[in-house]
Design an enzyme around this catalytic site. Structure first.
Site, PDB file in Angstrom:
ATOM      1  N   GLY A  20       4.486  37.510  32.427  1.00  0.00           N
ATOM      2  CA  GLY A  20       5.046  38.831  32.123  1.00  0.00           C
ATOM      3  C   GLY A  20       4.244  39.560  31.047  1.00  0.00           C
ATOM      4  O   GLY A  20       3.818  40.703  31.238  1.00  0.00           O
ATOM      5  N   LEU A  21       4.026  38.909  29.922  1.00  0.00           N
ATOM      6  CA  LEU A  21       3.296  39.570  28.829  1.00  0.00           C
ATOM      7  C   LEU A  21       1.804  39.645  29.127  1.00  0.00           C
ATOM      8  O   LEU A  21       1.129  40.577  28.689  1.00  0.00           O
ATOM      9  CB  LEU A  21       3.540  38.846  27.498  1.00  0.00           C
ATOM     10  CG  LEU A  21       4.982  38.849  26.997  1.00  0.00           C
ATOM     11  CD1 LEU A  21       5.053  38.369  25.558  1.00  0.00           C
ATOM     12  CD2 LEU A  21       5.610  40.224  27.131  1.00  0.00           C
ATOM     13  N   ASP A  40      -5.220  31.310  33.750  1.00  0.00           N
ATOM     14  CA  ASP A  40      -3.846  30.902  34.079  1.00  0.00           C
ATOM     15  C   ASP A  40      -3.968  29.786  35.116  1.00  0.00           C
ATOM     16  O   ASP A  40      -5.064  29.534  35.645  1.00  0.00           O
ATOM     17  CB  ASP A  40      -3.043  32.105  34.646  1.00  0.00           C
ATOM     18  CG  ASP A  40      -1.528  31.945  34.424  1.00  0.00           C
ATOM     19  OD1 ASP A  40      -0.942  31.017  35.010  1.00  0.00           O
ATOM     20  OD2 ASP A  40      -0.958  32.724  33.645  1.00  0.00           O
ATOM     21  N   ILE A  41      -2.814  29.158  35.430  1.00  0.00           N
ATOM     22  CA  ILE A  41      -2.824  28.232  36.577  1.00  0.00           C
ATOM     23  C   ILE A  41      -2.480  28.988  37.860  1.00  0.00           C
ATOM     24  O   ILE A  41      -2.662  28.484  38.946  1.00  0.00           O
ATOM     25  CB  ILE A  41      -1.829  27.045  36.418  1.00  0.00           C
ATOM     26  CG1 ILE A  41      -0.524  27.496  35.763  1.00  0.00           C
ATOM     27  CG2 ILE A  41      -2.441  25.890  35.681  1.00  0.00           C
ATOM     28  CD1 ILE A  41       0.553  26.432  35.735  1.00  0.00           C
ATOM     29  N   SER A 117       7.208  32.066  18.811  1.00  0.00           N
ATOM     30  CA  SER A 117       8.473  32.609  19.313  1.00  0.00           C
ATOM     31  C   SER A 117       9.538  32.679  18.216  1.00  0.00           C
ATOM     32  O   SER A 117       9.533  31.874  17.272  1.00  0.00           O
ATOM     33  CB  SER A 117       8.971  31.705  20.439  1.00  0.00           C
ATOM     34  OG  SER A 117      10.297  32.033  20.784  1.00  0.00           O
ATOM     35  N   HIS A 119      12.250  31.566  18.670  1.00  0.00           N
ATOM     36  CA  HIS A 119      13.034  30.329  18.815  1.00  0.00           C
ATOM     37  C   HIS A 119      12.571  29.221  17.858  1.00  0.00           C
ATOM     38  O   HIS A 119      13.199  28.169  17.787  1.00  0.00           O
ATOM     39  CB  HIS A 119      13.046  29.896  20.278  1.00  0.00           C
ATOM     40  CG  HIS A 119      13.763  30.908  21.122  1.00  0.00           C
ATOM     41  ND1 HIS A 119      15.131  31.099  21.031  1.00  0.00           N
ATOM     42  CD2 HIS A 119      13.296  31.858  21.976  1.00  0.00           C
ATOM     43  CE1 HIS A 119      15.478  32.098  21.825  1.00  0.00           C
ATOM     44  NE2 HIS A 119      14.380  32.583  22.410  1.00  0.00           N
ATOM     45  N   TYR A 142      11.637  23.881  23.458  1.00  0.00           N
ATOM     46  CA  TYR A 142      10.683  24.995  23.541  1.00  0.00           C
ATOM     47  C   TYR A 142      10.320  25.502  22.132  1.00  0.00           C
ATOM     48  O   TYR A 142       9.140  25.605  21.781  1.00  0.00           O
ATOM     49  CB  TYR A 142      11.285  26.108  24.402  1.00  0.00           C
ATOM     50  CG  TYR A 142      10.606  27.442  24.286  1.00  0.00           C
ATOM     51  CD1 TYR A 142       9.324  27.643  24.793  1.00  0.00           C
ATOM     52  CD2 TYR A 142      11.236  28.526  23.654  1.00  0.00           C
ATOM     53  CE1 TYR A 142       8.700  28.884  24.675  1.00  0.00           C
ATOM     54  CE2 TYR A 142      10.615  29.752  23.539  1.00  0.00           C
ATOM     55  CZ  TYR A 142       9.355  29.928  24.048  1.00  0.00           C
ATOM     56  OH  TYR A 142       8.730  31.153  23.927  1.00  0.00           O
ATOM     57  N   SER A 172      10.089  40.753  24.253  1.00  0.00           N
ATOM     58  CA  SER A 172       9.148  41.777  24.680  1.00  0.00           C
ATOM     59  C   SER A 172       9.334  42.058  26.166  1.00  0.00           C
ATOM     60  O   SER A 172       8.897  41.277  27.021  1.00  0.00           O
ATOM     61  CB  SER A 172       7.716  41.349  24.357  1.00  0.00           C
ATOM     62  OG  SER A 172       6.849  42.452  24.425  1.00  0.00           O
ATOM     63  N   ARG A 180      21.728  41.813  21.257  1.00  0.00           N
ATOM     64  CA  ARG A 180      20.815  41.000  20.435  1.00  0.00           C
ATOM     65  C   ARG A 180      19.415  41.608  20.416  1.00  0.00           C
ATOM     66  O   ARG A 180      18.745  41.657  19.388  1.00  0.00           O
ATOM     67  CB  ARG A 180      20.780  39.570  20.979  1.00  0.00           C
ATOM     68  CG  ARG A 180      19.731  38.686  20.333  1.00  0.00           C
ATOM     69  CD  ARG A 180      19.761  37.266  20.884  1.00  0.00           C
ATOM     70  NE  ARG A 180      18.613  36.511  20.418  1.00  0.00           N
ATOM     71  CZ  ARG A 180      17.439  36.468  21.065  1.00  0.00           C
ATOM     72  NH1 ARG A 180      17.260  37.131  22.204  1.00  0.00           N
ATOM     73  NH2 ARG A 180      16.442  35.778  20.560  1.00  0.00           N
TER      74      ARG A 180
END
Ligand SMILES: NC(=O)c1ccc[n+]([C@@H]2O[C@H](COP(=O)([O-])OP(=O)(O)OC[C@H]3O[C@@H](n4cnc5c(N)ncnc54)[C@H](O)[C@@H]3O)[C@@H](O)[C@H]2O)c1
Length: 276
Positions: A20-21, A40-41, A117, A119, A142, A172, A180
């Protein structure tokens, strides 16, 4: 050279380019360099004239080394971006970030923007303001893998002088999807402004910066990252009315509404069979 961009790199590697980003940054980041190398894979589709593609799995050092050779900076978005079984996270995010930094040492890359992140700090309360000096409080495997990436990049700065910006990306997306995200939202244009600031600042050192737009509500203080000169120009405020009319009031007894990590604090951590 684009007038908004001060420095043009010869070749920048963008990992996670199919995500996505990656897709959002791809066209924007091509203004920062002569050649944008995508990795990327997964397939990234048709290439523009200044793009090239190296398929590489982060869990394979030789493949990552081939993606890194010849680049003068890396924007590292690749890896698992949600909660997942620990073994998958270990391969893509933990082993993967180690491979990337080993390849950077081998090929002399001196600056990396690492997609960390929010997180990493998901267990702080939504009512408190934190900064980069507050201790990590990851909300799952994660987030834990991103704590590892932040610490690993610190060691590679201290030992080898590889400068890194650990960007603790909030949310993002094209627009904030819930209440939130009114605090955590980072527009794609501000993401590009932030990545550009990290790439261009004369001295980056090892910096942790929260990736958010200029939102009225915020839980994060970027006082430790002033030297990179990031000035967000977008804000979630213009979506406030829309978000309030399309979402219900949060239940304040719900862990997801109380913690900065939102629903991630409630995500089931997949249990795996360990040992015999
Ligand atoms: N989108 C957000 O709001 C947000 C918030 C916080 C952090 N981030 C971080 O930013 C980065 C990009 O996020 P995104 O939303 O684009 O995620 P995404 O899942 O859409 O993209 C991740 C990409 O990494 C690739 N990938 C996965 N495993 C790989 C491996 N083993 N080897 C090579 N490539 C692999 C995937 O194919 C995918 O294209 C991620 O590191 C994520 O953790 C994003």
């Amino acid at each position: 050279m684009n007038s908004a961009i001060g420095t043009t790199f010869n070749r920048i590697l963008l990992t996670g380019a199919a995500g996505g980003l990656g897709q959002a940054l791809r066209s924007r980041l091509s203004k920062n360099c002569e050649v944008l190398r995508l990795s990327d894979i997964q397939s990234v589709g048709d290439l523009q004239s200044n793009e090239e593609f190296v398929k590489a799995d982060l869990s394979d050092f030789e493949q990552i080394s081939s993606a890194v050779v010849g680049c003068d900076a890396i924007v590292h978005l690749g890896g698992i971006s949600v909660e997942a079984p620990f073994k998958s996270i270990m391969q893509a995010n933990i082993l993967g970030v180690y491979h990337l930094y080993e390849a950077a040492v081998k090929h002399g890359v001196k600056r990396i923007v690492f997609a960390s992140s929010n997180h990493v700090v998901g267990y702080y309360s939504q009512g408190e303001t934190i900064d980069a000096e507050d201790a990590p409080r990851p909300d799952g495997y994660y987030g834990l893998s991103k704590v590892y990436g932040e610490s690993l990049s610190r060691m590679y700065f201290d030992r080898y002088g590889i400068e890194t910006a650990c960007v603790r990306i909030g949310s993002s997306y094209p627009k904030p999807k819930d209440r939130r995200m009114l605090a955590t939202w980072l527009s794609y244009d501000d993401l590009h402004r932030l990545v550009t600031a990290c790439l261009e600042t004369p001295i980056l050192n090892h910096t942790i910066v929260f990736g958010m737009s200029d939102n009225a509500v915020t839980w994060w203080d970027n006082r430790c990252a002033k030297h990179i000169g990031y000035r967000p120009q977008d804000s979630s405020d213009s979506f406030r009315h829309e978000v309030f009319t399309t979402t219900s009031s949060p239940d304040v007894t719900d862990a997801a509404a109380r913690h900065q990590g939102g629903n991630f604090v409630k995500a089931k951590l997949p249990r795996e069979r360990l040992g015999n």
